[in-house]
Motif scaffolding. Structure first.
Motif, PDB file in Angstrom:
ATOM      1  N   UNK A 145       0.835  -1.216   0.000  1.00  0.00           N
ATOM      2  CA  UNK A 145       0.000   0.000   0.000  1.00  0.00           C
ATOM      3  C   UNK A 145       0.864   1.258   0.000  1.00  0.00           C
ATOM      4  N   UNK A 146       2.115   1.137   0.411  1.00  0.00           N
ATOM      5  CA  UNK A 146       3.035   2.280   0.364  1.00  0.00           C
ATOM      6  C   UNK A 146       3.947   2.208  -0.855  1.00  0.00           C
ATOM      7  N   UNK A 147       3.576   1.441  -1.852  1.00  0.00           N
ATOM      8  CA  UNK A 147       4.296   1.486  -3.124  1.00  0.00           C
ATOM      9  C   UNK A 147       5.364   0.435  -3.315  1.00  0.00           C
ATOM     10  N   UNK A 148       5.441  -0.562  -2.419  1.00  0.00           N
ATOM     11  CA  UNK A 148       6.484  -1.592  -2.563  1.00  0.00           C
ATOM     12  C   UNK A 148       6.151  -2.506  -3.745  1.00  0.00           C
ATOM     13  N   UNK A 149       7.104  -2.658  -4.644  1.00  0.00           N
ATOM     14  CA  UNK A 149       6.942  -3.553  -5.796  1.00  0.00           C
ATOM     15  C   UNK A 149       7.956  -4.699  -5.775  1.00  0.00           C
ATOM     16  N   UNK A 150       9.071  -4.522  -5.041  1.00  0.00           N
ATOM     17  CA  UNK A 150      10.048  -5.606  -4.863  1.00  0.00           C
ATOM     18  C   UNK A 150      10.360  -5.712  -3.378  1.00  0.00           C
ATOM     19  N   UNK A 151      10.310  -6.944  -2.881  1.00  0.00           N
ATOM     20  CA  UNK A 151      10.437  -7.195  -1.452  1.00  0.00           C
ATOM     21  C   UNK A 151      11.424  -8.341  -1.223  1.00  0.00           C
ATOM     22  N   UNK A 175       4.462 -15.498  -5.799  1.00  0.00           N
ATOM     23  CA  UNK A 175       3.609 -16.120  -6.815  1.00  0.00           C
ATOM     24  C   UNK A 175       2.169 -15.667  -6.694  1.00  0.00           C
ATOM     25  N   UNK A 176       1.718 -15.400  -5.487  1.00  0.00           N
ATOM     26  CA  UNK A 176       0.292 -15.114  -5.285  1.00  0.00           C
ATOM     27  C   UNK A 176      -0.045 -13.640  -5.158  1.00  0.00           C
ATOM     28  N   UNK A 177       0.944 -12.804  -4.945  1.00  0.00           N
ATOM     29  CA  UNK A 177       0.678 -11.363  -4.853  1.00  0.00           C
ATOM     30  C   UNK A 177       1.365 -10.666  -6.032  1.00  0.00           C
ATOM     31  N   UNK A 178       0.820  -9.527  -6.490  1.00  0.00           N
ATOM     32  CA  UNK A 178       1.472  -8.778  -7.572  1.00  0.00           C
ATOM     33  C   UNK A 178       2.682  -8.009  -7.038  1.00  0.00           C
ATOM     34  N   UNK A 179       3.763  -8.744  -6.844  1.00  0.00           N
ATOM     35  CA  UNK A 179       4.923  -8.278  -6.104  1.00  0.00           C
ATOM     36  C   UNK A 179       6.101  -9.174  -6.481  1.00  0.00           C
ATOM     37  N   UNK A 180       7.289  -8.596  -6.646  1.00  0.00           N
ATOM     38  CA  UNK A 180       8.481  -9.418  -6.863  1.00  0.00           C
ATOM     39  C   UNK A 180       9.115  -9.709  -5.513  1.00  0.00           C
ATOM     40  N   UNK A 181       9.376 -10.976  -5.228  1.00  0.00           N
ATOM     41  CA  UNK A 181       9.964 -11.367  -3.941  1.00  0.00           C
ATOM     42  C   UNK A 181      11.327 -11.998  -4.176  1.00  0.00           C
ATOM     43  N   UNK A 182      12.311 -11.578  -3.412  1.00  0.00           N
ATOM     44  CA  UNK A 182      13.633 -12.208  -3.403  1.00  0.00           C
ATOM     45  C   UNK A 182      13.820 -12.848  -2.039  1.00  0.00           C
ATOM     46  N   UNK A 183      14.253 -14.086  -2.031  1.00  0.00           N
ATOM     47  CA  UNK A 183      14.397 -14.807  -0.769  1.00  0.00           C
ATOM     48  C   UNK A 183      15.856 -14.862  -0.331  1.00  0.00           C
ATOM     49  N   UNK A 184      16.067 -14.775   0.964  1.00  0.00           N
ATOM     50  CA  UNK A 184      17.416 -14.868   1.528  1.00  0.00           C
ATOM     51  C   UNK A 184      17.396 -15.883   2.665  1.00  0.00           C
ATOM     52  N   UNK A 185      18.319 -16.832   2.603  1.00  0.00           N
ATOM     53  CA  UNK A 185      18.448 -17.795   3.698  1.00  0.00           C
ATOM     54  C   UNK A 185      19.259 -17.173   4.829  1.00  0.00           C
ATOM     55  N   UNK A 231       2.704  -2.505 -11.488  1.00  0.00           N
ATOM     56  CA  UNK A 231       3.700  -3.557 -11.263  1.00  0.00           C
ATOM     57  C   UNK A 231       3.859  -4.346 -12.557  1.00  0.00           C
ATOM     58  N   UNK A 232       5.061  -4.309 -13.121  1.00  0.00           N
ATOM     59  CA  UNK A 232       5.300  -5.035 -14.375  1.00  0.00           C
ATOM     60  C   UNK A 232       4.338  -4.609 -15.471  1.00  0.00           C
ATOM     61  N   UNK A 233       4.040  -3.301 -15.522  1.00  0.00           N
ATOM     62  CA  UNK A 233       3.218  -2.762 -16.601  1.00  0.00           C
ATOM     63  C   UNK A 233       1.732  -2.873 -16.363  1.00  0.00           C
ATOM     64  N   UNK A 234       1.317  -3.510 -15.262  1.00  0.00           N
ATOM     65  CA  UNK A 234      -0.115  -3.712 -14.986  1.00  0.00           C
ATOM     66  C   UNK A 234      -0.487  -2.981 -13.700  1.00  0.00           C
ATOM     67  N   UNK A 235      -1.567  -2.237 -13.741  1.00  0.00           N
ATOM     68  CA  UNK A 235      -2.000  -1.532 -12.542  1.00  0.00           C
ATOM     69  C   UNK A 235      -2.501  -2.543 -11.508  1.00  0.00           C
TER      70      UNK A 235
END
Ligand code: DI6
Ligand code: FE
Length: 414
Positions: free
Chosen positions: A140-146, A171-181, A406-410
């Protein structure tokens, strides 16, 4: 027949986003400012950015979006979070204000161990539902990559579950996720007094998690209350053998020389850094390692030692800002509050703080395709109810994000 990605991108329809004031954060000009701007997107990417009057002629965009003169920035990159965990520590916060010490709470099974127990007890669905709810607040505050770290499972099965939940968010939210162990976050009770064996075990889990596609980077907590330099190096060696990039929670509470070690392993970032030394800064500058500053933890722990911002700046170390969302030291879900605190506490300029929350956050994740509004970058951007991005650094407790692409799609706001 599968199309090559490049062909697919060429065939995707063109969208025009016009009548915008753009803070592209690209190039050397202040804010990369474009007063009467427009963006063309094709598929997931930006095809063109500039003054609307200079729009290439002869294009027939399939859709035109009039932004009504609103401010547009790159989407926010939150490059350091511990979003997946069970329970919370609100009662512990209350106990501390009633006089209990950190040690009292730890002896009673509280602190990080309480979060580990609650995480292990939670089902995958519970972990996912809680993490998704938190992610929606960030979005909601504009995060597109997490970025999302593990580190509250601290056992093979539970660390893998947490990483899988993080992957599922992407996969389930319109958001890019990077995982860190971050298995090397704390010593689990099973290994009390046996940190070397724990690190050896964690290094073996990493190979399995990597084989399952669950890991984008590897982190550790190098600290007197975390792991030693030698143990951290063993984690880095395991990551290196798997070809995974490393990051480090470094010099948060004391100067361990973690930044120098991380730089030797070409770390993407060193994070926290309140106690970073001149040698650490020089090593990071030499390795191109990003300094991720976390004003939420600084504030919540009532830290008084400031990270060496002027020296980082003078050495040309890129500075990023993130929420460090976690239940123990930074229970915030507001990247915009971090933007503000980076200015008030750490004396970043509003533009530095914005670059920290966008392009340098992306760099801390090894991502060169986002964080600025530029032809060829991902079409991730936020539309704000503000005249200028310095307003979001100035105000606090204020959420003027109105639309996110996000990725060209609102994205529909949650
Ligand atoms: N540094 C921190 O501030 C958090 N983890 C870390 O490595 C604290 C985590 C917690 O208390 O749950
Ligand atoms: Fe952290």
């Amino acid at each position: 027949m599968h199309h090559a990605p490049a062909d697919a991108a060429r065939e995707a329809p063109l969208h025009l986003w016009r009548h915008a004031r753009l803070a592209t954060l690209d190039g050397a000009a202040p804010w990369g400012w474009v007063e009467r701007g427009a963006l063309l997107t094709r598929g997931q990417d930006i095809a063109w950015v500039g003054e609307e009057s200079a729009l290439p002629a002869g294009l027939a965009p399939e859709q035109e979006h009039d932004l009504g003169g609103a401010l547009v920035t790159p989407g926010v990159v939150d490059c350091h979070t511990h979003l997946v965990y069970g329970g919370d520590r609100a009662a512990e916060f209350e106990q501390r204000l009633l006089g209990a010490s950190y040690e009292d709470i730890a002896r009673a099974g509280g602190g990080i161990r309480a979060t580990v127990a609650a995480t292990r007890a939670a089902s995958n669905e519970q972990l996912f539902a809680r993490a998704a709810a938190r992610a929606r607040v960030l979005m909601a505050e504009g995060v597109t990559t997490l970025e999302v770290k593990s580190g509250y499972g601290l056992a093979a099965e539970h660390e893998s579950r947490c990483l899988a939940v993080a992957r599922r968010l992407g996969h389930e939210l319109p958001l890019a996720v990077r995982t860190t162990s971050l298995a090397a976050h704390a010593l689990p009770p099973e290994y009390a007094g046996n940190a070397d064996d724990y690190i050896a075990a964690a290094c073996t889990w990493l190979a399995e998690q990597h084989a399952q596609g669950l890991v984008d980077a590897v982190d550790a907590f190098c600290e007197r209350i975390g792991f030693t330099l030698a143990q951290t190096e063993r984690v880095f060696q395991a990551a290196q053998r798997l070809g995974l990039p490393v990051k480090l929670h470094a010099e948060q509470l004391s100067d361990m020389g973690g930044a120098q070690l991380a730089a030797r392993y070409g770390a993407l970032s060193c994070d926290h850094l309140e106690h970073l030394s001149a040698d650490g800064i020089a090593a990071m500058a030499g390795a191109g390692t990003v300094a991720v500053l976390l004003p939420g933890a600084y504030y919540f722990l009532r830290e008084t030692k400031l990270p060496p911002v002027a020296a980082l700046r003078a050495a040309g170390v890129p500075i990023a800002i993130a929420t460090d969302h976690n239940p123990g030291s930074s229970p915030t879900l507001s990247p915009l509050l971090m933007l503000h605190m980076a200015c008030t506490f750490f004396r970043l300029t509003p533009e530095e703080a914005w670059r920290g929350l966008t392009v340098n956050g992306a760099r801390a994740l090894g991502l060169a395709d986002r964080g600025v509004l530029r032809a060829g970058s991902r079409a991730d951007f936020a539309v704000w109810d503000a005249e200028h991005p310095r307003e979001m650094a100035y105000r606090f407790g204020h959420h003027p994000c109105r639309r996110v692409v996000f990725g060209g799609t609102e994205r529909t706001t949650p």
